[in-house]
Every structure is written in structure tokens, then in C-alpha cells.
Design a protein around this motif. Structure first.
Motif, PDB file in Angstrom:
ATOM      1  N   LEU A  41       0.550  -1.495  -0.066  1.00  0.00           N
ATOM      2  CA  LEU A  41       0.275  -0.119  -0.111  1.00  0.00           C
ATOM      3  C   LEU A  41       1.173   1.187   0.221  1.00  0.00           C
ATOM      4  O   LEU A  41       0.471   2.456  -0.457  1.00  0.00           O
ATOM      5  N   VAL A  42       1.347   1.257   1.077  1.00  0.00           N
ATOM      6  CA  VAL A  42       3.050   2.622   0.697  1.00  0.00           C
ATOM      7  C   VAL A  42       3.183   2.116  -0.715  1.00  0.00           C
ATOM      8  O   VAL A  42       3.728   3.527  -1.086  1.00  0.00           O
ATOM      9  N   LYS A  43       3.917   1.693  -0.755  1.00  0.00           N
ATOM     10  CA  LYS A  43       4.472   1.429  -2.546  1.00  0.00           C
ATOM     11  C   LYS A  43       3.634   2.095  -3.448  1.00  0.00           C
ATOM     12  O   LYS A  43       4.001   2.795  -4.751  1.00  0.00           O
ATOM     13  N   MET A  44       1.890   1.623  -3.245  1.00  0.00           N
ATOM     14  CA  MET A  44       1.365   1.992  -4.382  1.00  0.00           C
ATOM     15  C   MET A  44       0.991   3.566  -4.101  1.00  0.00           C
ATOM     16  O   MET A  44       0.327   4.536  -5.486  1.00  0.00           O
ATOM     17  N   ARG A  45       0.842   3.803  -2.821  1.00  0.00           N
ATOM     18  CA  ARG A  45       0.298   5.215  -2.641  1.00  0.00           C
ATOM     19  C   ARG A  45       1.609   6.193  -2.740  1.00  0.00           C
ATOM     20  O   ARG A  45       1.085   6.906  -3.471  1.00  0.00           O
ATOM     21  N   ALA A  66       1.736   7.129  13.501  1.00  0.00           N
ATOM     22  CA  ALA A  66       2.628   7.071  12.934  1.00  0.00           C
ATOM     23  C   ALA A  66       3.103   5.557  14.243  1.00  0.00           C
ATOM     24  O   ALA A  66       3.751   4.228  14.682  1.00  0.00           O
ATOM     25  N   THR A  67       4.182   6.472  15.278  1.00  0.00           N
ATOM     26  CA  THR A  67       5.041   5.791  16.256  1.00  0.00           C
ATOM     27  C   THR A  67       3.330   5.271  17.640  1.00  0.00           C
ATOM     28  O   THR A  67       4.468   4.196  18.273  1.00  0.00           O
ATOM     29  N   VAL A 115       8.983   0.998   7.723  1.00  0.00           N
ATOM     30  CA  VAL A 115       7.935   2.035   7.190  1.00  0.00           C
ATOM     31  C   VAL A 115       8.911   3.282   6.552  1.00  0.00           C
ATOM     32  O   VAL A 115       8.129   3.297   5.566  1.00  0.00           O
ATOM     33  N   ALA A 116       9.296   3.603   6.913  1.00  0.00           N
ATOM     34  CA  ALA A 116       9.954   5.217   6.579  1.00  0.00           C
ATOM     35  C   ALA A 116      10.696   4.252   5.932  1.00  0.00           C
ATOM     36  O   ALA A 116      10.920   5.072   4.741  1.00  0.00           O
ATOM     37  N   TRP A 117      11.849   3.855   5.451  1.00  0.00           N
ATOM     38  CA  TRP A 117      12.896   3.432   5.372  1.00  0.00           C
ATOM     39  C   TRP A 117      11.925   2.362   3.625  1.00  0.00           C
ATOM     40  O   TRP A 117      12.612   3.445   2.384  1.00  0.00           O
TER      41      TRP A 117
END
Length: 154
Positions: free
Chosen positions: A41-45, A116-117, A128-130
Motif C-alpha cells: 500500500l505504501v508503494k502504491m500510494r 505512526a509511532t 515503514v519509513a525506509w
């Protein structure tokens, strides 16, 4: 569309270093217990924000192969308007948007960081941040190069 110099595999040392970074990020995420679907999802967004057709094509295909619902991918850009995403996914998506748009925002807003934290432990947050950093690098390489979509059976 103007044909561009491809920055990817034509510079194998740098491409291999980026691939190694990606592998290390995914390994760290797995070791931290981050759900692979969150990473997709991160990659997609990020790829939506960066208008990277190559990465959108690749990661939507991979996400569906990993069991992601096409419906969630269809509405991903409007994720705030639906209850289809978990608390961790929502935090990861907000962080993705903030980090991807850091040139405009000039920072990751405190409320985004705090959420997030809250939902990720420190090791998960780092992973996730990386992932966000890595996909933004891939997006920039592919968009700048006008990377063509691979042939794929529909």
C-alpha cells in the motif's frame, strides 16, 4: 513521449545498490513484523503521488498476487473516506503522503508522526519509513527515465 536515457539497469552498480537497499528494507520490515500488505500500500500510494505508471503497474500486480483486494487498490487514493483500511495501514498511508510531499510540506507533521509511532513500535516505524524512502527513489528513477510498462497478459 520523448525517449529518455534509462537510469536503471544501464548503470548496474547503482541499480544493484538500490536493489540491495530494497531487499534490506523488506527484510527489516519482515523482521519487525510489518505486514507485507502495508508495504505494498505504501508503494502504491507513493507511486500515485509521484505519477509513476511503471511502479503502479508493478506494485498493483504484486499486491493482488499477495492477496490484496482489488477494491482497496481502486479506492486507495481516497483512503481517508473509507473504513476499508486498518489503523496501521491508515497511519502508514498518512506517513507516506507526508514523506512523499516533504518538499511541499517542509516537514512530516507532528500529528502524522505521533500516530505512526503510536501504532507501530520503533523498529516497525523505521521499516515503514525506509520503505517510503526506497519507493520514492524508485519512482524518481522510473519517472525520469520514462520507464515503459512491461508486457503483461491481462
Amino acid at each position: 513521449m520523448t525517449e529518455r536515457i534509462h537510469l536503471g539497469k544501464r548503470v548496474p552498480e547503482i541499480y544493484q545498490a538500490m536493489s540491495k537497499l530494497q531487499a534490506e528494507v523488506e527484510k527489516a520490515a519482515a523482521n519487525a513484523g510489518v505486514d507485507q500488505k502495508i508495504l505494498e500500500l505504501v508503494k502504491m500510494r507513493a507511486s500515485q503521488i509521484n505519477h509513476c505508471a511503471f511502479c503502479l503497474d508493478m506494485h498493483s500486480h504484486e499486491a493482488v498476487q499477495q492477496g490484496e483486494s482489488p477494491r482497496r487498490l481502486y479506492v486507495l487514493q481516497g483512503w481517508r473516506e473509507t473504513e476499508l483500511f486498518t489503523e496501521q495501514e491508515r497511519a502508514a498511508l498518512a506517513l507516506t503522503e507526508a514523506m512523499t510531499n516533504v518538499a511541499t510540506l517542509h516537514d512530516v507533521p507532528d500529528d502524522v508522526y505521533e500516530e505512526a509511532t503510536r501504532v507501530f513500535d520503533e523498529t516497525q516505524y523505521r521499516a515503514v519509513a525506509w520503505e517510503i524512502i526506497a519507493i520514492n527513489s524508485w519512482n524518481r528513477m522510473c519517472v525520469t527515465s520514462h520507464a515503459p510498462l512491461p508486457e503483461r497478459a491481462e
